[in-house]
Write a protein that holds these residues in place. Structure first.
Motif, PDB file in Angstrom:
ATOM      1  N   GLN A   1     -12.259   5.210 -15.752  1.00 47.04           N
ATOM      2  CA  GLN A   1     -13.252   5.584 -14.530  1.00 47.04           C
ATOM      3  C   GLN A   1     -13.752   6.778 -14.882  1.00 47.04           C
ATOM      4  O   GLN A   1     -13.572   7.483 -15.821  1.00 47.04           O
ATOM      5  CB  GLN A   1     -12.430   5.730 -13.077  1.00 47.04           C
ATOM      6  CG  GLN A   1     -12.137   4.267 -12.839  1.00 47.04           C
ATOM      7  CD  GLN A   1     -12.985   3.630 -12.428  1.00 47.04           C
ATOM      8  OE1 GLN A   1     -14.171   3.777 -12.024  1.00 47.04           O
ATOM      9  NE2 GLN A   1     -12.912   2.183 -12.335  1.00 47.04           N
TER      10      GLN A   1
ATOM     11  N   ASP B   1     -19.887   1.986 -14.741  1.00 44.89           N
ATOM     12  CA  ASP B   1     -19.188   1.211 -13.588  1.00 44.89           C
ATOM     13  C   ASP B   1     -19.967   0.263 -12.853  1.00 44.89           C
ATOM     14  O   ASP B   1     -21.144  -0.153 -13.128  1.00 44.89           O
ATOM     15  CB  ASP B   1     -18.628   2.653 -12.591  1.00 44.89           C
ATOM     16  CG  ASP B   1     -19.868   3.303 -12.122  1.00 44.89           C
ATOM     17  OD1 ASP B   1     -21.012   2.906 -12.036  1.00 44.89           O
ATOM     18  OD2 ASP B   1     -19.892   4.556 -11.748  1.00 44.89           O
TER      19      ASP B   1
ATOM     20  N   ASP C   1     -16.798   3.608  -7.554  1.00 49.67           N
ATOM     21  CA  ASP C   1     -15.413   3.810  -7.530  1.00 49.67           C
ATOM     22  C   ASP C   1     -14.793   2.217  -7.318  1.00 49.67           C
ATOM     23  O   ASP C   1     -15.121   1.545  -6.571  1.00 49.67           O
ATOM     24  CB  ASP C   1     -15.228   4.654  -6.270  1.00 49.67           C
ATOM     25  CG  ASP C   1     -13.541   4.814  -5.798  1.00 49.67           C
ATOM     26  OD1 ASP C   1     -12.755   4.471  -6.671  1.00 49.67           O
ATOM     27  OD2 ASP C   1     -13.408   5.321  -4.797  1.00 49.67           O
TER      28      ASP C   1
ATOM     29  N   TYR D   1     -18.721   9.171  -4.853  1.00 54.31           N
ATOM     30  CA  TYR D   1     -17.546   9.434  -5.894  1.00 54.31           C
ATOM     31  C   TYR D   1     -17.846  10.130  -7.029  1.00 54.31           C
ATOM     32  O   TYR D   1     -19.088   9.659  -7.639  1.00 54.31           O
ATOM     33  CB  TYR D   1     -17.259   7.817  -6.146  1.00 54.31           C
ATOM     34  CG  TYR D   1     -16.190   7.708  -7.278  1.00 54.31           C
ATOM     35  CD1 TYR D   1     -14.769   7.813  -6.769  1.00 54.31           C
ATOM     36  CD2 TYR D   1     -16.358   7.056  -8.537  1.00 54.31           C
ATOM     37  CE1 TYR D   1     -14.102   7.934  -7.895  1.00 54.31           C
ATOM     38  CE2 TYR D   1     -15.621   6.994  -9.380  1.00 54.31           C
ATOM     39  CZ  TYR D   1     -14.207   7.307  -9.272  1.00 54.31           C
ATOM     40  OH  TYR D   1     -13.295   7.172 -10.255  1.00 54.31           O
TER      41      TYR D   1
END
Length: 999
Positions: free
Chosen positions: A581, A634, A892, A907
């Motif tokens: 992440q 992401d 996220d 995030y």
């Protein structure tokens, strides 16, 4: 058949004339003679009802199965990858030949059986869930929602593409694969007029994709069902009894979409999630997907193969003239003609095949994706134009070898590419074209010149992007089994004209191994009948392959397979499921290095399917996570640290002469992988230099030699002076790797004190009852959630400024990267990521009713520095202009905000807003849209010129912070559409979006 062909000034021209015409339709004066084929956007002003409703129950009308859980059955066959009992049962219920279903969720296996299946607890293997029916009821086709007379004024007015599943609310439930979003049945209805001058025409609605099972009614009459959610289909209107023409007569098309099940172990969405088109042609016309200009230059005959399929719904036996012209991009045309008489028969398609000499053409390649234009025309004996079709075509020579891998145009190279899933934050599977362009450009920016369509065919526009950008691809069928051969046929027929596609794939992983030899041979026959020159493969073991793909295989598995099958070409078709992440990243660069390595073996064609370029909804491996973590970007399109590993290894360290490398410049890479708030006593840095130096808060450190090129360097950061034994970072319920065991202490308090006494050598302590005390200087990125009752804490290094400098062998600085520590959040800052020259996606949105922008909101302090460790709720809104907010996100994988909300927490300091134009001034045949559509919906269609139009003004705000404003430029020029933009951006000067990214 005879043909005269010749090269002419860099273009190839052939005209095939097929004799005279009889009984051909005369065009209405309103239809331009040069445009007998009219394709009108059919996307606007649909009525939508979200299920459940009295007509919203899942299944084909009856799902009355007797429970046979715990039994086994004879005469059953695998059904592909139905991952839940509901998936398996509903797939059986829709199949009129299916009487038995059995399913085991743990191993994701589903079986179906027919009337001859016998079931008993004594038959092995027994499966935990199952059902049996003694007879199959007829498919239900009578619904209130399908009636022409239904008053649907209370239904929502929406435009398509539309994914109704992503608009739901996340809910913790047993199905872990589909993003914890409820799936259901929903309905669409559209009221429309058919122009009076279209009487006598052939009229169809083309759906590019509806997920999952679509049933269609026209004016209350049931028309057809389509069961593959990843292939398109046409619905014929002119032969429907009672179809109405004229502005005073309203028709209604109703679509029931059952998205309660699928075959994917990932999020598949639901609804009319791709574009729709209303197409009018003459009774004599080219069939849908019937024009095929083969991109493969025939090595033996040095020719290009052309296949044209046409059909007639006119009376009599007319004869027609057909021409095919291939011209260069400059548009010069010079025709050499060959003639032949062909008599059409109503309802019997005719196929014409010709071969064109392939001399004097430029070949398509990754570095120079040269495209020609092919135009085919049907003429009547009187010279009237009956149908026209124009496509972009590119030509190349491909070769596969068991000994040396893959080559194109005589040049061998290694594949470097990514697998993908079809979802994006805020919009689910209904991804606008410009966002697809962004994804394709992002692939090239990190060195990816191969796109794997996992595990299904994608929307048609994406293949056009790959063609013009020079990205080769692996086109993959979804469902594998004898009853799904038709889906393979549809995929190949639709996509076969694209030079970017080099492999047709039957199946993925476990479903490849579940079928007998006849299945593979049948899929091979379906592909080769339509496209005999392109290779067929699979991401798993099955029969009838030209290329064997291996998923997540070790070097040893490739070596052993090659020894047993030396003539079979091999490719690493999937690898590297390396999770990470942007925040609290996990160190998995060794995963990427090790799992890509089989692609470097001399007889393996490379690594084409790194899992994955972008995160996707679903496959989250447990609530509260609702999206995957495999991507190098992401779900919101923000790059993760892993993306820079590929920039280093697949771009900076690959020669620009490499035939498989995207034609982007070779820039040096220097990248700090950690965020300021995550740093303890070291940081990891990627560098393409020979040496590296850190400057921390103005204090230079020692130069460090780069001894392992391509891999991160661990650089030391001095620990702070500790005050009152303070450890401000809470590390409860996580386990950190790389700590040392201290067996002398027995309580958490003693463990903390021991760490404090150790001074700078200890910045983290952890204690669990069974494991005892662990302490040391581990990187916080190694700390992962744990079920064990760990308690502990860590120190924080106050970073004001860290700069990494890369040096070449002479000591010259060749690159740098700086991260800044932030103060308290003070404001929101907005940037336009798409469209933007920094992402190769243009400079403006086009007012075509569909174009969309990606806006990045950043939380910053008073100095404009990104604040990564404070969560701020951000609200997006349109302040003015022709646009609407259509989705939000932040990347996220634990984000539970509704995708269609206007509010999202930051995030890592970032949030994403997606804005779409709601004015159409550009689409062709807008006058027809206004004439055809009955309702007035979210998008305004202007049949004339729009003149001067204001840009879209957007805002982002948060209580207590300064509001940010941004203008999104708009355009009415077709040159600013995503595809022309892609054509102009093949040789990007760089991808500053990656270089300048903070977060």
């Amino acid at each position: 058949m005879m043909g005269l062909v010749m090269p002419w000034h860099g273009q190839l021209v052939v005209v095939l004339l097929l004799a005279a015409c009889a009984g051909c339709m005369v065009h209405d004066a309103n239809i331009a003679p040069e445009s007998p084929r009219v394709s009108v956007p059919f996307d606007y002003r649909w009525r939508f009802q979200f299920g459940p409703s009295p007509d919203g129950a899942p299944g084909p009308g009856s799902t009355d199965f007797k429970d046979i859980s715990g039994q086994g059955c004879t005469n059953i066959e695998h059904n592909p990858h139905r991952v839940t009992p509901t998936d398996c049962m509903l797939a059986c219920a829709y199949n009129q030949d299916c009487h038995v279903w059995l399913q085991d969720s743990k191993i994701r296996v589903c079986y179906h059986g027919g009337v001859d299946s016998k079931c008993s607890p004594s038959i092995t293997p027994t499966l935990p869930a199952g059902g049996q029916r003694s007879s199959v009821p007829p498919l239900r086709t009578s619904y209130e929602n399908a009636k022409q007379s239904l008053n649907d004024n209370s239904w929502d007015l929406i435009d398509v593409p539309h994914d109704f599943v992503v608009a739901g609310n996340f809910k913790n439930m047993s199905d872990t694969h589909h993003s914890y979003l409820p799936r259901n049945v929903s309905w669409y209805r559209k009221s429309f007029h058919l122009p009076i001058d279209w009487k006598g025409s052939h009229i169809t609605v083309y759906f590019e994709g509806v997920f999952h099972v679509a049933q269609i009614w026209v004016n209350g009459q049931y028309v057809q069902m389509h069961t593959c959610g990843y292939t398109g289909f046409t619905v014929r209107l002119d032969n429907v009894t009672g179809i109405l023409y004229g502005n005073d007569s309203t028709n209604v098309i109703a679509v029931r979409v059952d998205a309660t099940f699928g075959s994917g172990h990932w999020y598949e969405g639901g609804g009319i999630y791709r574009r729709t088109h209303l197409i009018r042609t003459n009774p004599i016309h080219f069939t849908h997907d019937g024009v095929f200009i083969s991109p493969e230059v025939n090595v033996t005959t040095k020719t290009i193969d052309v296949s044209v399929e046409l059909e007639s719904f006119s009376t009599g036996s007319p004869k027609v003239l057909v021409s095919c012209t291939i011209s260069d991009p400059a548009g010069a045309m010079s025709n050499i003609t060959a003639k032949m008489a062909v008599t059409m028969e109503a309802g019997h398609p005719q196929t014409v095949r010709i071969a064109i000499p392939a001399s004097n053409i430029q070949l398509w390649s990754i570095k120079k994706p040269y495209l020609y234009e092919a135009s085919v025309v049907i003429e009547g004996a009187d010279g009237s134009i009956l149908d026209t079709h124009t496509v972009s075509v590119g030509f190349r020579q491909t070769h596969w070898s068991g000994a040396s891998g893959f080559s194109m145009n005589g040049n061998a190279f290694k594949f470097r590419g990514f697998s993908h899933h079809n979802s994006f934050t805020g919009v689910g599977t209904a991804i606008p074209d410009r966002i697809h362009l962004f994804r394709a450009q992002a692939s090239r920016a990190v060195g990816g010149s191969f796109w794997r369509m996992s595990h299904n065919p994608y929307l048609p526009a994406l293949y056009d992007f790959l063609d013009v950008l020079g990205i080769i691809s692996w086109d993959e069928n979804r469902d594998y089994g004898m009853e799904y051969v038709g889906a393979m046929h549809d995929m190949v027929k639709r996509d076969r004209g694209h030079p970017s596609i080099v492999v047709w794939s039957y199946c993925n992983e476990v479903e490849c191994t579940q079928y007998n030899k006849q299945t593979g041979l049948s899929f091979r026959a379906a592909a080769k009948a339509l496209d005999p020159n392109r290779a067929v493969g699979a991401n798993g073991g099955t029969d009838g392959l030209d290329v064997q793909g291996i998923s997540h295989g070790s070097n040893a598995s490739f070596i052993n397979f090659h020894k047993s099958n030396p003539d079979m070409p091999l490719v690493l078709s999937e690898c590297c499921s390396c999770q990470t992440q942007r925040m609290n990243r996990i160190e998995t660069t060794t995963c990427m290095h090790d799992q890509n390595s089989p692609g470097l073996l001399p007889y393996v064609s490379g690594s084409l399917g790194v899992w994955t370029l972008f995160d996707y909804y679903g496959e989250s491996h447990g609530f509260p996570s609702v999206t995957s973590s495999y991507g190098n970007f992401d779900l919101a399109g923000f790059p993760k640290p892993h993306a820079y590993w590929y920039v280093l290894n697949w771009m900076a360290m690959i020669s620009t002469d490499d035939y498989g490398r995207p034609p982007l410049p070779s820039n040096h890479v220097t990248r700090i992988l950690d965020l300021p708030g995550e740093i303890t006593t070291r940081v990891e840095v990627l560098s393409s230099g020979a040496a590296l130096q850190l400057i921390v808060n103005g204090k230079p450190g020692d130069k460090v030699e780069v001894t392992n090129p391509g891999e991160p360097i661990q650089a030391k950061v001095d620990a702070p002076e500790r005050v009152n034994c303070s450890f401000p970072r809470n590390l409860t319920s996580v386990q950190c790797r790389g700590l040392d065991h201290n067996g002398n202490v027995k309580t958490p308090g003693q463990c903390k004190s021991a760490c404090c006494d150790a001074g700078p050598s200890c910045v983290i302590w952890q204690f669990a009852e069974k494991q005892g005390c662990w302490m040391g200087t581990a990187d916080l990125s190694s700390c992962e959630p744990s079920e064990d009752p760990w308690v502990g804490a860590g120190d924080i290094v106050t970073v004001k400024n860290i700069t990494a400098l890369s040096f070449d062998t002479t000591g010259k600085v060749i690159g740098s990267h700086t991260i800044l520590g932030a103060a308290q959040a003070s404001a929101i800052s907005l940037e336009l990521d798409v469209p933007s020259p920094d992402t190769g996606t243009g400079t403006a949105l086009v007012l075509d009713g569909h174009d969309a922008a990606l806006v990045k909101a950043s939380v910053v302090d008073a100095a404009g520095v990104l604040v990564t460790d404070q969560v701020v709720n951000i609200t997006f809104r349109v302040a003015g202009g022709p646009g609407a907010l259509i989705g939000i996100g932040n990347g996220d994988n634990h984000l539970h905000a509704n995708a269609k909300s206007d509010n999202v927490p930051s995030y890592g300091g970032l949030a994403r807003g997606i804005f779409q134009v709601n004015l159409d001034c550009v689409s062709k045949h807008r006058d027809r849209i206004v004439q055809i559509d009955v309702d007035h919906g979210p998008t305004t269609v202007n049949p004339g010129a729009c003149g001067t139009v204001d840009s879209i003004s957007v805002e982002a705000s948060s209580p207590g912070l300064q509001t940010a404003h941004l203008t999104i430029p708009v355009s009415t020029s077709a040159e600013d559409l995503p595809l022309p933009v892609a054509k102009k951006s093949v040789a990007l000067e760089g991808f500053p979006f990656l270089t300048n990214f903070a977060g």
